[in-house]
Write a protein that holds these residues in place. Sequence first.
Motif, PDB file in Angstrom:
ATOM      1  N   ALA B 122       0.870  -1.170   0.000  1.00 48.75           N
ATOM      2  CA  ALA B 122       0.000   0.000   0.000  1.00 48.75           C
ATOM      3  C   ALA B 122       0.907   1.221   0.000  1.00 48.75           C
ATOM      4  CB  ALA B 122      -0.899  -0.014   1.237  1.00 48.75           C
ATOM      5  N   PRO B 123       0.389   2.385  -0.382  1.00 43.36           N
ATOM      6  CA  PRO B 123       1.243   3.571  -0.406  1.00 43.36           C
ATOM      7  C   PRO B 123       1.963   3.811   0.919  1.00 43.36           C
ATOM      8  CG  PRO B 123      -0.812   4.039  -1.506  1.00 43.36           C
ATOM      9  CD  PRO B 123      -0.952   2.672  -0.915  1.00 43.36           C
ATOM     10  N   ASP B 124       1.341   3.434   2.034  1.00 41.14           N
ATOM     11  CA  ASP B 124       2.025   3.614   3.317  1.00 41.14           C
ATOM     12  C   ASP B 124       2.623   2.294   3.804  1.00 41.14           C
ATOM     13  OD1 ASP B 124      -0.278   2.284   3.874  1.00 41.14           O
ATOM     14  OD2 ASP B 124      -0.877   3.543   5.569  1.00 41.14           O
ATOM     15  N   ASP B 125       2.689   1.321   2.902  1.00 48.08           N
ATOM     16  CA  ASP B 125       3.293   0.035   3.262  1.00 48.08           C
ATOM     17  C   ASP B 125       3.996  -0.506   2.020  1.00 48.08           C
ATOM     18  OD1 ASP B 125       3.941  -2.321   4.601  1.00 48.08           O
ATOM     19  OD2 ASP B 125       2.043  -3.289   4.097  1.00 48.08           O
ATOM     20  N   LEU B 126       4.911   0.309   1.501  1.00 49.50           N
ATOM     21  CA  LEU B 126       5.596  -0.089   0.270  1.00 49.50           C
ATOM     22  C   LEU B 126       6.450  -1.329   0.502  1.00 49.50           C
ATOM     23  CD1 LEU B 126       6.756   3.217  -1.470  1.00 49.50           C
ATOM     24  CD2 LEU B 126       4.914   1.672  -2.131  1.00 49.50           C
ATOM     25  N   ASP B 127       6.834  -1.532   1.753  1.00 51.33           N
ATOM     26  CA  ASP B 127       7.620  -2.716   2.054  1.00 51.33           C
ATOM     27  C   ASP B 127       6.757  -3.962   2.227  1.00 51.33           C
ATOM     28  OD1 ASP B 127       6.683  -1.161   4.096  1.00 51.33           O
ATOM     29  OD2 ASP B 127       8.377  -1.482   5.445  1.00 51.33           O
ATOM     30  N   GLY B 128       5.464  -3.789   2.063  1.00 51.22           N
ATOM     31  CA  GLY B 128       4.587  -4.951   2.020  1.00 51.22           C
ATOM     32  C   GLY B 128       4.600  -5.801   3.270  1.00 51.22           C
ATOM     33  N   GLN B 129       4.479  -5.166   4.422  1.00 55.75           N
ATOM     34  CA  GLN B 129       4.606  -5.913   5.675  1.00 55.75           C
ATOM     35  C   GLN B 129       3.306  -6.490   6.196  1.00 55.75           C
ATOM     36  OE1 GLN B 129       7.001  -4.533   8.940  1.00 55.75           O
ATOM     37  NE2 GLN B 129       7.649  -2.788   7.705  1.00 55.75           N
ATOM     38  N   LEU B 130       2.186  -5.989   5.691  1.00 60.63           N
ATOM     39  CA  LEU B 130       0.925  -6.357   6.341  1.00 60.63           C
ATOM     40  C   LEU B 130       0.688  -7.867   6.279  1.00 60.63           C
ATOM     41  CD1 LEU B 130      -1.525  -5.440   7.899  1.00 60.63           C
ATOM     42  CD2 LEU B 130      -2.742  -5.107   5.747  1.00 60.63           C
ATOM     43  N   ALA B 131       0.837  -8.441   5.070  1.00 63.36           N
ATOM     44  CA  ALA B 131       0.574  -9.873   4.947  1.00 63.36           C
ATOM     45  C   ALA B 131       1.510 -10.707   5.827  1.00 63.36           C
ATOM     46  CB  ALA B 131       0.666 -10.288   3.478  1.00 63.36           C
ATOM     47  N   PRO B 132       2.828 -10.508   5.731  1.00 62.32           N
ATOM     48  CA  PRO B 132       3.701 -11.335   6.589  1.00 62.32           C
ATOM     49  C   PRO B 132       3.487 -11.091   8.077  1.00 62.32           C
ATOM     50  CG  PRO B 132       4.977  -9.707   5.342  1.00 62.32           C
ATOM     51  CD  PRO B 132       3.598  -9.702   4.786  1.00 62.32           C
ATOM     52  N   THR B 133       3.213  -9.846   8.463  1.00 59.65           N
ATOM     53  CA  THR B 133       3.014  -9.589   9.893  1.00 59.65           C
ATOM     54  C   THR B 133       1.762 -10.296  10.394  1.00 59.65           C
ATOM     55  OG1 THR B 133       3.971  -7.417   9.488  1.00 59.65           O
ATOM     56  CG2 THR B 133       2.975  -7.753  11.644  1.00 59.65           C
ATOM     57  N   LEU B 134       0.696 -10.212   9.579  1.00 61.11           N
ATOM     58  CA  LEU B 134      -0.534 -10.915   9.964  1.00 61.11           C
ATOM     59  C   LEU B 134      -0.269 -12.404  10.085  1.00 61.11           C
ATOM     60  CD1 LEU B 134      -3.524  -9.476   7.893  1.00 61.11           C
ATOM     61  CD2 LEU B 134      -3.350  -9.669  10.381  1.00 61.11           C
ATOM     62  N   ALA B 135       0.456 -12.940   9.094  1.00 58.83           N
ATOM     63  CA  ALA B 135       0.737 -14.379   9.095  1.00 58.83           C
ATOM     64  C   ALA B 135       1.520 -14.760  10.353  1.00 58.83           C
ATOM     65  CB  ALA B 135       1.507 -14.759   7.835  1.00 58.83           C
ATOM     66  N   ALA B 136       2.482 -13.908  10.720  1.00 58.19           N
ATOM     67  CA  ALA B 136       3.290 -14.200  11.908  1.00 58.19           C
ATOM     68  C   ALA B 136       2.431 -14.174  13.169  1.00 58.19           C
ATOM     69  CB  ALA B 136       4.429 -13.188  12.010  1.00 58.19           C
ATOM     70  N   LEU B 137       1.563 -13.134  13.264  1.00 51.89           N
ATOM     71  CA  LEU B 137       0.708 -13.020  14.440  1.00 51.89           C
ATOM     72  C   LEU B 137      -0.252 -14.203  14.546  1.00 51.89           C
ATOM     73  CD1 LEU B 137      -0.136  -9.197  14.407  1.00 51.89           C
ATOM     74  CD2 LEU B 137       1.279 -10.404  16.078  1.00 51.89           C
ATOM     75  N   LEU B 138      -0.727 -14.668  13.367  1.00 53.75           N
ATOM     76  CA  LEU B 138      -1.706 -15.758  13.379  1.00 53.75           C
ATOM     77  C   LEU B 138      -1.023 -17.116  13.420  1.00 53.75           C
ATOM     78  CD1 LEU B 138      -4.060 -14.215  10.673  1.00 53.75           C
ATOM     79  CD2 LEU B 138      -4.714 -14.630  13.056  1.00 53.75           C
ATOM     80  N   GLY B 139       0.265 -17.126  13.083  1.00 55.11           N
ATOM     81  CA  GLY B 139       0.979 -18.396  13.032  1.00 55.11           C
ATOM     82  C   GLY B 139       0.614 -19.241  11.827  1.00 55.11           C
ATOM     83  N   TRP B 140       0.263 -18.572  10.727  1.00 59.05           N
ATOM     84  CA  TRP B 140      -0.150 -19.295   9.515  1.00 59.05           C
ATOM     85  C   TRP B 140       0.882 -19.111   8.419  1.00 59.05           C
ATOM     86  CZ3 TRP B 140      -5.817 -17.011   9.342  1.00 59.05           C
ATOM     87  CH2 TRP B 140      -6.539 -17.513  10.447  1.00 59.05           C
TER      88      TRP B 140
END
Lengths: 680, 255
Positions: B122-140
């Motif tokens: 996203a424009p404020d997430d150019l490093d694309g962290q949302l998906a991996p961070t969510l995955a880490a938090l969920l353990g998926w």
Amino acid sequence: MLTTPERIAFVLVALLSLLLTAHGVSRLVRAIGRGQGRPRWSTFLRRVVPVSFEILLQRPIFRARPLVSLLHAGVFFAFVFYGLVNVLDVAEGFTGFSTLHRGGIAAAYNVVADLLSVAALVGILGLLVRRFGLRPFRFNDRVFLLPSVHFGIARDSAIVGGFILLHVGSRWIGQAVRIAESGRPDWSQPTASLVATLFSSWSDTALAAASHITWWLALGLILAFLPYFPYSKHIHLFMAPLNLILREESPLGRLEPPVTGDGTMGAERLEQLRWYQLLDAYACIMCNRCQDVCPAHGTGRALSPAALEINKRYYLNRNLSAFAGGASSPPLLEIAASKEAVWACTTCAACVRICPVGNRPMLDLIDMRHALVSRGDPIDPNLQAALESLARYGNSFGKPARQRARWAKELPFPIKDARKEPVEYVWFVGDFASFDPRMQENTKTVAQLFHAAGVDFGILYEDERNAGNDVRRVGEEGLFELLVEHNLAALEKAQFRAIVTTDPHTYNALKNEYPAYGLRVPVYHYTEILADLLERGVLRVQQPLAAAVTYHDPCYLGRYNRITGAPRRIIRALGLELREMPRHGANTYCCGAGGGQIWMDSGGQERPSEQRIREAVGLGDDLRYFVVSCPKDMAMYSDAVKTTGYEGRLTVIDVARLVATAVGIDGVARESVSVESEAR
Amino acid sequence: MTIVVVMEQVPDVAEELAIAPSGTDLDRDAISYVVNEYDEHALEEALLLAETSGDEVVAIGIDATGELDQALYTALAKGAQRAIKLTGDFEGTWLSTRTAARLLAPVIEELAPRLVLVGVQAPDDLDGQLAPTLAALLGWPHASVVVGSELVNGMVRVRKELWGGITMLLELALPAVLGIQAARQAPRYVPVSRVRQVMREASIEVRDVEVTSDLAPVPVRLRFPEETGQAELLTGSASEIADRLIELLRARGLL
């Protein structure tokens, strides 16, 4: 005189024939009745006399193809009169009463019948030679046709043509036989008397037999033909006048809301069309005039308005009892027109204007678009981007609304904000005139002309939205309504007497579509205002322009709204020599941008605008300007002169720029026009 | 079963952006929002998956703008069955991707989806962290830069883009989190009438959430790029352009 067995046979056959015919007609009426809405009897009563008069004069037919129309007129007048002839001939068969060798009114009747028989025979022979000898009817390869149509058109034409030929021919020769029987020529039937000389050597028995045979051929044939009649193209005899008479007098540019009785949008199937769109199929005589004037078909696209109507007819004929009984039709995309055809329409309305029987195939295409868009069928990506931009910003350029009036900042004077102070005219500028950099110069010129003439005008700044004319015509009704709501709310804030607009599409929407949503103010096109200012001497021509020009009527101005005079008055007032293209005024040819095409990918095919430039070039080597009065035309034709290689020879110019040059407006306009004139 | 799509609103860059007086954020009064382009693709991919699998698509987002409803209604109109917005006191705060993931994770976990689709960046997430961070938090398991997906035999098979246009086919156990780069087809058009109908008939579920202090970085200053010269377009005849070119090269001592 018939023998008794003959009389009994005739009566029995007539009863059977009428019964079968009534069955066919009733199915047909029920099929048409499956359409949405109902005809209004008040319309019928109001229009029956004047429209019948038009039809008797054959005016709708003579709009094009004069020679063919003349042949048709021969058959037409004969058929009208043959109503009487057939009744008297049956009476003669049953009672022996004959008009032969009688004077007075009978002689007058004979003369007319005799001459019209020849007119019908010549007419139908001419039409048959044309259809089967010259074969003028061709669809391009991409047009969808039902399998039954290919052979069906020829068969139907042959049966109907053959019937007319035999029916009228037998009656005509029959009269000759009866004249020969009487032993002397009948001066009131000159052509039949001439034919009678062929039978002078025949015996009395032979003549009596021939008299019976020709009587049966002429009248028995009607009985044989009648049950087929509702399924033949000959039914246009009734359906075409009905279609013309029952047509509501609403403007061509006003669409009915596309909601069907069951609440769905548009027409996915036959029964979701309106009743008159089903009637269209039966009024159609397959003359293909609509196809001749269609810019989509003319540039090799998959659309033929004629094929659409013919497909509808052939589908209905083959499935009439099921459809009349309430069965649902397959999707129109499978039986009437391909998706490609549906998206090829420019909504130029040339087909509607030219149709001699009052058909409106364009409406079917728009209804089919409504159905496609509302059920989420994938649309052209460019069109999708335009619609998304229109929903978000109110324009198709993907530009924020705040930038709409940016062009006005470059003017040496401020333009009134109509939302903040009262004005006489709200100038509804339109998308292309506001955002397209090529058009902004013209827009500034118009502003300067209005300013110089002291016109009290203002604009709506960022509150103006696309008027939605073409949004509605690509089938996005919800977005159209959204835009209407925005614009009406903006106009609500303003105090004004009238609206003037630069864009014919906008003009059409404001003038014809917005009244249904409550807008009740006069709407003018800027050419009307400019013509008036020139004629009243408010704008004075300082330096008459001497050049040969042609003028292109925009579809939504010239054809839809019949504004053809004002631009021409301007051109003449400036001292220019106006040369008309063959297709002009209400018969203008589309630039190819309308109905949302300007947002769609043309797929690299030839464009109507390119054909149009060639049409203009044909007016002479010294033709200098291709004058337009529509921002979309400016865009389309500026491109087309380049792609056709006529750049430098023909200059596309907005009529306002010519006015500015001739009246000598200082500033932006004059500079840029003089640059153009130096360049040539 | 359920597929969750995360929707985020981002500033519309077609409009002119301005920096707020604080200097650490955009001037939120002067901007308008659009749905993050990649989230549109994530939604489209989810709808395409659900069309064959029959899953329920749930659109979920943090209402940091106060205008998320429009985006969620559009998602519903396109075919999502449920929409959930997370509300809270976000006024004047810049939600880091990590914070956003922490707000979203418990709600997603509760929905027990078999897939979570997120725009790859996203424009404020150019490093694309949302998906991996969510995955880490969920353990998926997680895959990003996904350009196509398919549910097969209780797994999700995805095409992931690598360097130089090379694509890799991966299989992930479910549930999984995907960062979507592009849906198999362009996001669909939804007619305005349907959005309006949904706005009348459907409703958006609201969950109140609370931002807890975490390890998110603190913005100090926001800055637009400085203009670094402009391109000059040479026009005119070929010889005029050539003359001008020579002049320019001479002026720079290159000739």
